[in-house]
Design an enzyme around this catalytic site. Sequence first.
Site, PDB file in Angstrom:
ATOM      1  N   CYS A 162       0.809  -1.218   0.000  1.00 27.17           N
ATOM      2  CA  CYS A 162       0.000   0.000   0.000  1.00 27.17           C
ATOM      3  C   CYS A 162       0.842   1.266   0.000  1.00 27.17           C
ATOM      4  O   CYS A 162       0.304   2.373  -0.023  1.00 27.17           O
ATOM      5  CB  CYS A 162      -0.974  -0.042   1.161  1.00 27.17           C
ATOM      6  SG  CYS A 162      -1.985  -1.534   1.057  1.00 27.17           S
ATOM      7  N   HIS A 302      -2.195   8.426   5.872  1.00 25.75           N
ATOM      8  CA  HIS A 302      -2.439   7.077   5.345  1.00 25.75           C
ATOM      9  C   HIS A 302      -3.778   6.574   5.889  1.00 25.75           C
ATOM     10  O   HIS A 302      -4.610   6.099   5.133  1.00 25.75           O
ATOM     11  CB  HIS A 302      -1.297   6.144   5.742  1.00 25.75           C
ATOM     12  CG  HIS A 302      -1.417   4.781   5.156  1.00 25.75           C
ATOM     13  ND1 HIS A 302      -1.427   4.562   3.796  1.00 25.75           N
ATOM     14  CD2 HIS A 302      -1.535   3.550   5.724  1.00 25.75           C
ATOM     15  CE1 HIS A 302      -1.548   3.265   3.558  1.00 25.75           C
ATOM     16  NE2 HIS A 302      -1.622   2.636   4.709  1.00 25.75           N
ATOM     17  N   GLU A 313       0.584   6.152  13.184  1.00 24.08           N
ATOM     18  CA  GLU A 313       0.838   7.277  12.274  1.00 24.08           C
ATOM     19  C   GLU A 313       0.794   8.594  13.058  1.00 24.08           C
ATOM     20  O   GLU A 313       1.604   9.502  12.821  1.00 24.08           O
ATOM     21  CB  GLU A 313      -0.185   7.298  11.135  1.00 24.08           C
ATOM     22  CG  GLU A 313       0.112   8.400  10.107  1.00 24.08           C
ATOM     23  CD  GLU A 313      -0.848   8.396   8.929  1.00 24.08           C
ATOM     24  OE1 GLU A 313      -1.934   7.795   9.037  1.00 24.08           O
ATOM     25  OE2 GLU A 313      -0.507   9.016   7.891  1.00 24.08           O
ATOM     26  N   LYS A 334      -9.245   8.299   2.708  1.00 30.07           N
ATOM     27  CA  LYS A 334      -9.757   6.926   2.547  1.00 30.07           C
ATOM     28  C   LYS A 334     -11.148   6.798   3.160  1.00 30.07           C
ATOM     29  O   LYS A 334     -11.874   5.848   2.867  1.00 30.07           O
ATOM     30  CB  LYS A 334      -8.803   5.911   3.175  1.00 30.07           C
ATOM     31  CG  LYS A 334      -7.498   5.750   2.384  1.00 30.07           C
ATOM     32  CD  LYS A 334      -6.607   4.657   2.964  1.00 30.07           C
ATOM     33  CE  LYS A 334      -5.297   4.530   2.191  1.00 30.07           C
ATOM     34  NZ  LYS A 334      -4.305   5.561   2.590  1.00 30.07           N
ATOM     35  N   HIS A 339      -9.715   2.174   0.424  1.00 29.68           N
ATOM     36  CA  HIS A 339      -8.270   2.007   0.314  1.00 29.68           C
ATOM     37  C   HIS A 339      -7.937   1.450  -1.068  1.00 29.68           C
ATOM     38  O   HIS A 339      -8.248   0.302  -1.366  1.00 29.68           O
ATOM     39  CB  HIS A 339      -7.803   1.049   1.412  1.00 29.68           C
ATOM     40  CG  HIS A 339      -6.323   0.999   1.582  1.00 29.68           C
ATOM     41  ND1 HIS A 339      -5.448   1.534   0.671  1.00 29.68           N
ATOM     42  CD2 HIS A 339      -5.561   0.474   2.577  1.00 29.68           C
ATOM     43  CE1 HIS A 339      -4.205   1.340   1.088  1.00 29.68           C
ATOM     44  NE2 HIS A 339      -4.250   0.698   2.239  1.00 29.68           N
ATOM     45  N   PHE A 399       2.108  -3.246   3.922  1.00 27.26           N
ATOM     46  CA  PHE A 399       2.516  -4.535   4.480  1.00 27.26           C
ATOM     47  C   PHE A 399       3.936  -4.832   4.020  1.00 27.26           C
ATOM     48  O   PHE A 399       4.274  -4.648   2.851  1.00 27.26           O
ATOM     49  CB  PHE A 399       1.591  -5.657   3.999  1.00 27.26           C
ATOM     50  CG  PHE A 399       0.226  -5.646   4.623  1.00 27.26           C
ATOM     51  CD1 PHE A 399      -0.013  -5.001   5.823  1.00 27.26           C
ATOM     52  CD2 PHE A 399      -0.827  -6.303   3.997  1.00 27.26           C
ATOM     53  CE1 PHE A 399      -1.284  -5.015   6.403  1.00 27.26           C
ATOM     54  CE2 PHE A 399      -2.094  -6.314   4.568  1.00 27.26           C
ATOM     55  CZ  PHE A 399      -2.320  -5.661   5.765  1.00 27.26           C
TER      56      PHE A 399
END
Lengths: 411, 81
Positions: A162, A302, A313, A334, A339, A399
Site C-alpha cells: 500500500c 495514510h 501514524e 480513505k 483504500h 505490508f
Amino acid sequence: MARKVVITGLGVTTPIGGDVPTMWKNALKGVSGAHTLEDDWVAKYELPVHFAARASTPALEVLSRVEAKRMDPSTQFGVVAAREAWADANITEIDHDRLAVAFATGIGGVWTLLDAWDTLREKGPRRVLPMTVPMLMPNGVAAAVSLDLGARAGAHTPVSACASGTEAVHMGLDLIRSGKADVVVCGGAEAAIHPMPIAAFASMQALSRRNDDPEHASRPYDRDRDGFVMGEGAGALVLEAEEHALARGARIYAELAGTSVTADAYHITAPDPEGLGATRALKAAMFDGRIQAEDVVHVNAHATSTPVGDKPEYTALKAALGSHVDNVAVSATKSQMGHLLGASGAVEAVLTVLAVHERKAPVTINLENQDPEIPLDVVTSERALPAGDIVALSNSFGFGGHNAVIAVRSV
Amino acid sequence: MASNEEILAGLAEIVNEETGLAPEAVEMDKSFTEDLDIDSISMMTIVVNAEEKFGVRIPDEEVKNLKTVGDAVNFISNAQA
C-alpha cells in the site's frame, strides 16, 4: 544543488470521481464511494464482506473495447489516469528518450491471473489466452503507459504493497534529480475487488464488516473503526524538471520538494507500534525538501481505518512535527474512497498537490467520535489552508513495513 | 458443416472482436500480417477462438502457413470435412 522538480499534470480515476475535477469537487464536499457489491460471487463464496468502493467510471467507458481487451483492469485504470495527467500537462514537444514512467501497483493483474487459472482448469491449456502473461505481470501498467506515451527513458514498477503509489512518486523525483529523465509520468493503479483478495484481506481481519452500512464503514480515527474498505482506481502525476517546465511556459501546480522511503524491519504486517519507521520517513522527506516542521500546514494521512494502523501514524507525526502537529490540518481521504492499495498513494499525492495549489484541505467523513488517543486536528468540513509558502505531506505505509512520504511545496 | 461463406463471416467476427477491424475488411485474399496488421499474439487468440467456434483443431505448426484469410477458411473447411 539538486534539480528542482515540479508537478505539471494530474490524472485520476477513483470511487468518488472518474477524473480530477469530479474527484476534487467530491473530496471537498465529502461523499462516500463505498457501496454494497451486487456481484453473484459475494453470495456464491459466502464472503464475510459484502461491499467495496468501485471506480465511479468504469474503464470501459473511457477506453475502446479493443485496447481494453489487452489490459488487466488495473492497467486499464492506470492508462486512464496517465492519459488525463498527460493531457493536463499539455506537453506538445518532448524528447521521448528523456521521458520516463514510474507506475506502481500493489497486487498487479490479479483478475487476469485468476481468470486464466479458471480457464486452465475448466477448458484446458489451449484456451489460456496468449496475452495472459503481459496482462498479469505487475509491470504491465508501467509498460502500457510507456507504450501509450512513447516514454523511452525507462518504465519502472516499484512494488511495496500500500506504499507503492507513493514510492512511485519518490522514484520519479529521483529519476529527474539524478538526470536520468526530464519528465516522469508516475502513479499507481489497482483493481483487486475480486473475491480472492477480499477473502484474503478479510481473513487477516483487515476489512471492515459493516455490511449493513457501507457508506459509513471507512471511518479513520473514529472510536468505532473496524477495518478498511477495498477501493480501486488509479492516480497519475506528471513530474518535470523545473527548467523544462519553465522553458515551455507550463502551468505549475506545486513543487515536489522532498520524498523518502524507509522500512520498519519490525513485522511483516503489523505496523511498528512506536511508528519509528514512519517517523524516520517523515523526517527524511522533510530533510530532503529542506522543510521545517512549522512550514507544514496539511497532511494527507495514510489512515486506513484499521484499529491498529491509525494510531502509530499519529505517534510518528508527533515525533516528526513536535508540538506543531496540533496546527496541522489532517485529512483522511480513505474515509471517502476506501483504500486503493497500490494506487492509494498516487491518488493521495494528487489530492495533496491540489490542496496546496487550491489551498483547501479535503474532507474526512464518518468521524463521529474521535479516538481520544489520536488528538489530531482532523478536517471534517471544507477548510482553507493559509496563504504564503506552505508545505503538505502525504504518507503511505504498506505490508512489509514499507513507509513512504512525499512533501509538496507551494510555488 | 459450414460453407466457406459462413466460415469467412465467423472468422471476420472473431477478427473484429480481437482487433476492432470492420468485418467487411476481412476478405479471402487479405494477409493477416501485411494487410490486417495482426500480430502473432492476436493471431494465436484468433486461432484459439476459431477452434472453439468451428470445432476444429489448428495445430501450432500449421498456424504459420495460414498467411491469408483464405488459407484459414480453407484449412477450417477441410478440417471440418
